[in-house]
Design an enzyme around this catalytic site. Structure first.
Site, mmCIF file in Angstrom:
data_model
loop_
_atom_site.group_PDB
_atom_site.id
_atom_site.type_symbol
_atom_site.label_atom_id
_atom_site.label_comp_id
_atom_site.label_asym_id
_atom_site.label_seq_id
_atom_site.Cartn_x
_atom_site.Cartn_y
_atom_site.Cartn_z
ATOM 1 N N GLU A 40 21.453 -22.542 -13.218
ATOM 2 C CA GLU A 40 22.457 -21.606 -12.711
ATOM 3 C C GLU A 40 22.992 -22.228 -11.434
ATOM 4 O OE1 GLU A 40 23.805 -19.336 -10.007
ATOM 5 O OE2 GLU A 40 21.971 -18.150 -10.180
ATOM 6 N N CYS B 11 24.838 -15.890 -5.483
ATOM 7 C CA CYS B 11 25.601 -16.598 -6.514
ATOM 8 C C CYS B 11 26.678 -15.718 -7.119
ATOM 9 C CB CYS B 11 24.657 -17.123 -7.590
ATOM 10 S SG CYS B 11 23.422 -15.934 -8.122
#
Length: 524
Positions: free
Chosen positions: A263, A300
């Site tokens: 990720e 994120c």
């Protein structure tokens, strides 16, 4: 609970080479020197994981569930010492870290519940049809099994929930995969505490020692040696785009390439539809700034761009957002390196000829304070410079002004893959928004309406993933019960005698699993 050793199976290991943690609020070196693992230590950890694999993967789901619950209890038993150390090493506030500890133990228990339900095995049986013409059919039985030992890399921005016992570790252990963790060097003390909790749970549950190991050190070479070890069969990573792609390249160069579930990078577009912007632009502006500046923007899922139609309503939104952001107090960023990268990214935006600086957050005192930043540009300028679509990790965001809905769609179509995409809309916007949803499905792993992307629910339906570069593999999620699927693979058993079949697919169903037999769901 904390010393400077790392853990190879059941052993605590030290070395002459050490490193220290840093308090990002002061840049002071913290107490305790932490031993640096060697390539030989990595090889030993991988060998133990490989030796433990066959026994661990065939443990009863209920026993693995108890193991995960034991880890959660051991983490909770550390108490205040864990939170206090994580505060020192990350600069994050106490409420955030107490919540993160709860999220860490909660997701361990969530996977334990999944194991007891048994559906993750996805047992499917096609019964034998010996009299079928023109050809008979064999007895076919399929289940999911663990892929093998997994390497997990701790994340900088979540010292607990995406670290040693975070979602990657929890889902890999739930699948039956031994785990070797590469601790993040920004928070070595919290890393050791949690690792010892897992080590204690391994011993209490009578599992092979190789089910878990921890290696530590500040060099990229250490992580590389873990990824290239032939006994590692998958990698979980949360971090920068450069770091994730480096691991993907290493994994692909192996004699046996393996999947890297990384990720990496996302700017999480927020689309303000016209009716919603006109009706509640000021409230949206305040919510936007709150989401942007939360945790110094070190998520994120931070809203990195806002996309909307140019005009008075957007002018009012921008003015309110600028006013709110100007009052935002600077917060400590996670590491000196992250702060330096943020400042570099903000400086590049400030100096860009086609970008207007709308506001900067309040000036701060002390080390590594991230001063929020708000910018504006036209859709034409944004689409002409691909660098403007790259993530600036921190509380910086760019408002993109579009001439009309056709240009707004062009902006979205030109974006890379994202973790999230958010629509703010009222009923009058539904028809226009309906034309955007199929496009957003191609771009993002999670589509929100009338909310903010920061904050990821740990649940069955959650997807925390998306097309590249949000992740290196858009088929998975790193949050939610579906995260276990990354570390499982299907195996089919054709005409094996019942005595040789694994328990999950035996005729008598001794594990009491839900199964699909000849296309019909058979309840447990």
């Amino acid at each position: 609970m904390m010393d400077g050793s790392f853990l190879i199976g059941a052993r605590a290991v030290t070395s002459d080479t050490t490193f220290e943690g840093i308090d990002p609020a002061t840049n002071d070196t913290l107490d305790t020197a932490f031993a640096v693992s060697s390539p030989e230590n990595v090889a030993e950890a991988c060998a133990l994981a490989d030796a433990a694999f066959d026994a661990f993967r065939e443990t009863d789901p209920a026993d693995r569930a108890t193991f995960l619950e034991t880890i959660a209890s051991e983490i909770e038993a550390i108490g205040e010492e864990l939170v206090a150390r994580a505060i020192l090493e990350s600069g994050l506030p106490r409420p955030r870290l107490e919540g993160e500890r709860g999220r860490t133990t909660g997701q361990l228990r969530m996977f334990a519940k999944l194991l007891r339900q048994g559906r993750y095995t996805q047992v499917t049986i096609d019964s034998a049809l010996p009299d079928r013409t023109p050809l008979p059919r064999s007895d076919l039985r399929q289940r999911r099994i663990a892929v093998g030992p997994v390497a997990v890399f701790g994340a900088s921005n979540f010292p607990l929930a995406f670290s040693v016992a975070g979602g990657d570790t929890a889902s890999a252990l739930a699948a039956g995969c031994p785990v070797v963790v590469k601790g993040h060097p920004a928070h070595p003390g919290a890393t050791v505490m949690v690792a010892r909790a897992i080590q204690a749970a391994v011993a209490k549950c009578g599992l092979p020692e190789g089910v878990f190991s921890l290696v530590q050190g500040p060099s990229n070479a250490l992580g590389a040696s873990l990824v290239v070890d032939p006994r590692i069969k998958a990698v979980g990573f949360t971090g920068s785009r450069a770091g994730g792609l480096a691991l993907v390249e290493l994994a692909n160069r192996r004699a046996e390439p393996i999947p890297v579930y990384a990720e990496m990078s996302s700017i999480n577009p927020v689309i303000l539809m016209p009716a919603a912007l006109a009706a509640r632009g000021e409230a949206l502006a305040r919510g936007y700034v709150g989401s942007l500046t939360m945790g110094s923007g070190q998520f994120c899922t931070n809203p990195g761009i806002v996309v909307a139609l140019d005009g008075p309503d957007l002018d009012a939104f921008a003015a309110t957002a600028a006013e709110a952001l100007s009052a935002a107090q600077p917060q400590v960023m996670l590491t000196p390196g992250i702060h330096a990268a943020y400042d570099k990214g903000v400086t590049a935006l400030e100096s860009h000829a086609e970008i207007a600086t709308l506001a900067r957050g309040a000036e701060g005192t002390g080390c590594n304070r991230g001063r929020a930043a708000l910018f504006s540009t036209t859709a034409d300028a944004f689409m002409a410079d691909v660098a403007l679509s790259h993530e600036v990790f921190g509380a910086a965001s760019l408002i993109i002004r579009c001439r009309d809905m056709a240009q707004l769609r062009d902006v979205l179509a030109g974006l890379e893959g994202q973790l999230t995409a958010t629509l703010h809309l009222d009923e009058a916007d539904h028809d226009a928004a309906a034309t955007l949803v199929p496009l957003l499905e191609r771009k993002a792993g999670r589509i929100l309406a009338n909310g903010w992307p920061t904050g990821v629910e740990v649940s069955t339906a959650m997807v925390h993933g998306g097309p590249f570069p949000a992740t290196s593999d858009p088929r998975g999620t790193s949050v939610g019960t579906a995260a276990i699927e990354r570390f499982l693979r299907p195996v089919c058993y054709q005409d094996l005698p019942d005595a040789l079949l694994p328990r999950a697919v035996k005729h008598a169903n001794p594990l009491g699993l839900e199964r699909v037999i000849d296309g019909v769901v058979e309840a447990a």
